[in-house]
Design a protein around this motif. Structure first.
Motif, PDB file in Angstrom:
ATOM      1  N   GLN A 117       8.100  -0.564   4.658  1.00  0.00           N
ATOM      2  CA  GLN A 117       9.106   0.835   5.652  1.00  0.00           C
ATOM      3  C   GLN A 117       9.712   1.797   4.612  1.00  0.00           C
ATOM      4  OE1 GLN A 117       9.966  -0.538   9.334  1.00  0.00           O
ATOM      5  NE2 GLN A 117       8.419   0.447  10.415  1.00  0.00           N
ATOM      6  N   HIS A 118      10.669   0.733   2.983  1.00  0.00           N
ATOM      7  CA  HIS A 118      11.505   1.853   2.131  1.00  0.00           C
ATOM      8  C   HIS A 118      10.513   1.462   0.970  1.00  0.00           C
ATOM      9  CE1 HIS A 118      15.052   2.104   4.879  1.00  0.00           C
ATOM     10  NE2 HIS A 118      14.597   1.473   5.578  1.00  0.00           N
ATOM     11  N   VAL A 119       9.814   0.810   1.179  1.00  0.00           N
ATOM     12  CA  VAL A 119       8.783   1.080  -0.170  1.00  0.00           C
ATOM     13  C   VAL A 119       8.012   2.879   0.019  1.00  0.00           C
ATOM     14  CG1 VAL A 119       7.463   0.586  -1.965  1.00  0.00           C
ATOM     15  CG2 VAL A 119       9.230  -1.030  -0.981  1.00  0.00           C
ATOM     16  N   LYS A 120       8.786   3.293  -1.647  1.00  0.00           N
ATOM     17  CA  LYS A 120       8.336   5.120  -2.287  1.00  0.00           C
ATOM     18  C   LYS A 120       6.584   4.306  -2.436  1.00  0.00           C
ATOM     19  CE  LYS A 120      12.112   6.932  -4.467  1.00  0.00           C
ATOM     20  NZ  LYS A 120      12.546   7.398  -5.379  1.00  0.00           N
ATOM     21  N   GLY A 121       5.943   5.457  -1.546  1.00  0.00           N
ATOM     22  CA  GLY A 121       4.527   4.792  -1.679  1.00  0.00           C
ATOM     23  C   GLY A 121       3.899   4.485  -0.429  1.00  0.00           C
ATOM     24  N   VAL A 122       4.710   4.145   0.359  1.00  0.00           N
ATOM     25  CA  VAL A 122       4.088   2.752   1.723  1.00  0.00           C
ATOM     26  C   VAL A 122       3.740   4.179   2.536  1.00  0.00           C
ATOM     27  CG1 VAL A 122       4.493   1.333   3.721  1.00  0.00           C
ATOM     28  CG2 VAL A 122       4.832   1.101   0.501  1.00  0.00           C
ATOM     29  N   THR A 123       2.922   4.879   2.976  1.00  0.00           N
ATOM     30  CA  THR A 123       2.715   5.385   4.152  1.00  0.00           C
ATOM     31  C   THR A 123       2.573   4.470   5.488  1.00  0.00           C
ATOM     32  OG1 THR A 123       0.652   5.513   4.003  1.00  0.00           O
ATOM     33  CG2 THR A 123       1.124   7.004   2.840  1.00  0.00           C
ATOM     34  N   LYS A 124       2.685   3.310   5.902  1.00  0.00           N
ATOM     35  CA  LYS A 124       2.900   3.278   7.303  1.00  0.00           C
ATOM     36  C   LYS A 124       2.615   1.453   6.701  1.00  0.00           C
ATOM     37  CE  LYS A 124       0.104   3.167  11.472  1.00  0.00           C
ATOM     38  NZ  LYS A 124      -0.835   4.398  12.158  1.00  0.00           N
ATOM     39  N   ALA A 125       3.539   0.734   7.256  1.00  0.00           N
ATOM     40  CA  ALA A 125       3.650  -0.336   7.565  1.00  0.00           C
ATOM     41  C   ALA A 125       3.843  -0.801   9.136  1.00  0.00           C
ATOM     42  CB  ALA A 125       5.143  -1.255   6.536  1.00  0.00           C
ATOM     43  N   VAL A 126       2.471  -2.327   9.262  1.00  0.00           N
ATOM     44  CA  VAL A 126       2.511  -1.946  10.946  1.00  0.00           C
ATOM     45  C   VAL A 126       2.456  -3.914  10.855  1.00  0.00           C
ATOM     46  CG1 VAL A 126       1.226  -2.401  12.674  1.00  0.00           C
ATOM     47  CG2 VAL A 126       0.725   0.038  11.169  1.00  0.00           C
ATOM     48  N   SER A 127       3.359  -4.936  11.778  1.00  0.00           N
ATOM     49  CA  SER A 127       3.658  -5.700  12.493  1.00  0.00           C
ATOM     50  C   SER A 127       2.232  -6.398  12.943  1.00  0.00           C
ATOM     51  CB  SER A 127       5.130  -5.941  13.024  1.00  0.00           C
ATOM     52  OG  SER A 127       6.401  -5.436  11.988  1.00  0.00           O
ATOM     53  N   GLY A 128       2.326  -7.382  12.867  1.00  0.00           N
ATOM     54  CA  GLY A 128       1.040  -7.695  13.597  1.00  0.00           C
ATOM     55  C   GLY A 128       0.323  -9.665  12.912  1.00  0.00           C
ATOM     56  N   TYR A 129      -0.323  -9.539  13.151  1.00  0.00           N
ATOM     57  CA  TYR A 129      -0.965 -11.327  13.642  1.00  0.00           C
ATOM     58  C   TYR A 129      -2.495 -11.034  12.672  1.00  0.00           C
ATOM     59  CZ  TYR A 129       2.073 -11.076  17.394  1.00  0.00           C
ATOM     60  OH  TYR A 129       2.967 -10.639  17.858  1.00  0.00           O
ATOM     61  N   THR A 130      -2.487 -12.092  11.668  1.00  0.00           N
ATOM     62  CA  THR A 130      -3.989 -11.593  10.407  1.00  0.00           C
ATOM     63  C   THR A 130      -3.867 -13.708  10.387  1.00  0.00           C
ATOM     64  OG1 THR A 130      -2.362 -10.613   9.167  1.00  0.00           O
ATOM     65  CG2 THR A 130      -5.012 -11.393   7.813  1.00  0.00           C
ATOM     66  N   GLY A 131      -5.405 -13.845  10.929  1.00  0.00           N
ATOM     67  CA  GLY A 131      -5.510 -15.561  10.142  1.00  0.00           C
ATOM     68  C   GLY A 131      -6.150 -16.132  11.579  1.00  0.00           C
ATOM     69  N   GLY A 132      -6.607 -15.256  12.467  1.00  0.00           N
ATOM     70  CA  GLY A 132      -6.463 -16.084  14.075  1.00  0.00           C
ATOM     71  C   GLY A 132      -8.073 -15.284  14.357  1.00  0.00           C
ATOM     72  N   SER A 133      -7.998 -14.895  16.285  1.00  0.00           N
ATOM     73  CA  SER A 133      -9.094 -13.794  16.444  1.00  0.00           C
ATOM     74  C   SER A 133      -8.150 -13.710  17.469  1.00  0.00           C
ATOM     75  CB  SER A 133      -9.912 -15.302  17.304  1.00  0.00           C
ATOM     76  OG  SER A 133      -9.306 -16.259  18.696  1.00  0.00           O
ATOM     77  N   ALA A 134      -8.689 -11.709  17.828  1.00  0.00           N
ATOM     78  CA  ALA A 134      -8.321 -11.711  18.645  1.00  0.00           C
ATOM     79  C   ALA A 134      -7.899 -11.753  19.507  1.00  0.00           C
ATOM     80  CB  ALA A 134      -9.485 -10.255  18.270  1.00  0.00           C
ATOM     81  N   GLU A 135      -8.912 -12.593  20.420  1.00  0.00           N
ATOM     82  CA  GLU A 135      -8.204 -13.175  21.540  1.00  0.00           C
ATOM     83  C   GLU A 135      -6.469 -13.727  21.456  1.00  0.00           C
ATOM     84  OE1 GLU A 135     -11.404 -15.787  20.681  1.00  0.00           O
ATOM     85  OE2 GLU A 135     -11.418 -13.752  20.267  1.00  0.00           O
ATOM     86  N   ASN A 136      -6.337 -14.357  20.811  1.00  0.00           N
ATOM     87  CA  ASN A 136      -5.610 -15.555  20.544  1.00  0.00           C
ATOM     88  C   ASN A 136      -3.912 -14.411  19.882  1.00  0.00           C
ATOM     89  OD1 ASN A 136      -5.766 -17.266  21.913  1.00  0.00           O
ATOM     90  ND2 ASN A 136      -6.867 -17.866  19.647  1.00  0.00           N
ATOM     91  N   ALA A 137      -4.174 -12.960  19.747  1.00  0.00           N
ATOM     92  CA  ALA A 137      -2.897 -12.276  18.595  1.00  0.00           C
ATOM     93  C   ALA A 137      -2.231 -11.917  19.597  1.00  0.00           C
ATOM     94  CB  ALA A 137      -4.464 -10.993  17.809  1.00  0.00           C
ATOM     95  N   THR A 195      -8.430 -10.602   9.294  1.00  0.00           N
ATOM     96  CA  THR A 195      -8.955  -9.906  10.520  1.00  0.00           C
ATOM     97  C   THR A 195      -6.768  -9.534  11.022  1.00  0.00           C
ATOM     98  OG1 THR A 195     -11.020  -9.119  11.205  1.00  0.00           O
ATOM     99  CG2 THR A 195      -9.380  -7.824  12.645  1.00  0.00           C
ATOM    100  N   PHE A 196      -7.011  -8.196  10.843  1.00  0.00           N
ATOM    101  CA  PHE A 196      -5.240  -7.621  11.218  1.00  0.00           C
ATOM    102  C   PHE A 196      -5.155  -7.239  12.983  1.00  0.00           C
ATOM    103  CE2 PHE A 196      -2.108  -5.252  11.569  1.00  0.00           C
ATOM    104  CZ  PHE A 196      -0.978  -5.364  11.749  1.00  0.00           C
ATOM    105  N   TYR A 197      -4.965  -7.933  12.866  1.00  0.00           N
ATOM    106  CA  TYR A 197      -4.518  -7.374  14.483  1.00  0.00           C
ATOM    107  C   TYR A 197      -2.866  -7.404  15.177  1.00  0.00           C
ATOM    108  CZ  TYR A 197      -8.592 -10.077  15.304  1.00  0.00           C
ATOM    109  OH  TYR A 197      -9.733 -10.793  14.926  1.00  0.00           O
ATOM    110  N   PRO A 198      -3.145  -5.433  15.195  1.00  0.00           N
ATOM    111  CA  PRO A 198      -1.557  -4.927  15.510  1.00  0.00           C
ATOM    112  C   PRO A 198      -0.450  -5.796  16.203  1.00  0.00           C
ATOM    113  CG  PRO A 198      -2.608  -3.117  14.650  1.00  0.00           C
ATOM    114  CD  PRO A 198      -3.884  -3.949  14.891  1.00  0.00           C
ATOM    115  N   ALA A 199       0.553  -6.115  16.314  1.00  0.00           N
ATOM    116  CA  ALA A 199       1.710  -6.637  17.483  1.00  0.00           C
ATOM    117  C   ALA A 199       1.805  -5.441  18.420  1.00  0.00           C
ATOM    118  CB  ALA A 199       2.709  -7.388  16.570  1.00  0.00           C
TER     119      ALA A 199
END
Length: 243
Positions: A75-95, A191-195
């Motif tokens: 979030q403190h890097v120039k050129g980054v317009t958004k940084a979202v915490s989340g979960y990647t590597g599994g399925s949607a129902e378990n995120a 797939t990335f799922y927002p936290a």
């Protein structure tokens, strides 16, 4: 490992009050000594292979331990317009945080970064990731947090990102810039799922939380010190942009 464990941010009012008292007591101890990240920054060379600077918007997904600190860094890097915490590597129902925390869903706590390649390249993001955001030599743990959900993983969005990441890992290992081999894995097609909202902008909103003080605030200082050309004093916040 240090003794400050990450805890879920969501509490009942009664438990939240008890937690606040405990946090205050713990913080009083840590103010007496300088903050030190469990994953110290390492000075590393830039990648020999990188994407060409271009306009538009791209995405990158990195996992490197607790997403609070990784999100806070990017979030403190120039050129980054958004940084979202989340979960990647599994399925949607378990995120879901409580389920991901069991380490049995295949997810990794991760951060989806939206960036402008004309201001910061994928290779530069990787340099920050390996140098400041986490320790890429720790297998399935970061600092006090252990489990596959805290693994070091690059979720490549396309073949170009995969090639750049593979090349950079080989470059860093050959140069022996770390005392141990890099254990960062590469995963594609995930797939990335927002936290949950209570995890977003956690570092910025909770700068006195002992876990943040000890593990993550030093990362922001390291970013500012090692990459002054990339450092932005004002973070890009998720909750502010969603209002």
């Amino acid at each position: 490992m240090n003794g400050i464990d990450k805890k879920p941010a969501r509490r009942s009012p009664f438990l939240a009050a008890l937690a606040a008292l405990a946090i205050t007591a713990a913080a009083a101890i840590f103010w007496q000594t300088p903050a030190r990240s469990a994953e110290d920054a390492v000075v590393i060379p830039p990648p020999a292979m990188d994407e060409k600077a271009a306009g538009g918007s791209e995405k990158a997904i990195f996992a490197g331990g607790c997403f609070w600190g990784v999100q806070g860094v990017f979030q403190h890097v120039k050129g980054v317009t958004k940084a979202v915490s989340g979960y990647t590597g599994g399925s949607a129902e378990n995120a879901v945080y409580e389920i991901v925390g069991t380490g049995r869903t295949g997810h990794a706590e991760s951060v989806e970064i939206t960036y402008n390649p004309s201001q910061v390249t994928y290779g530069q993001l990787l340099q920050v990731y390996f140098s400041v955001a986490h320790n890429p030599t720790q297998l399935n743990y970061q600092g006090p947090d252990s489990g596959t959900q805290y693994r070091s993983t690059i979720f490549a969005e396309n073949d170009q990102q995969k090639k750049i990441a593979e090349s950079y890992i080989a470059q860093l290992d050959k140069a022996k810039v770390f005392s141990k081999p890099i254990v960062t894995t590469l995963e594609t097609g995930k797939t990335f799922y927002p936290a949950e909202n209570y995890h977003q902008d956690f570092l910025t909103l909770n700068p006195t939380y002992p876990y943040i003080v000890y593990n993550d605030l030093p990362k922001i200082e390291n970013l500012k010190s090692l990459f002054p050309q990339l450092y932005s004093e004002k973070p890009v916040l998720v909750l502010a942009s969603s209002n």
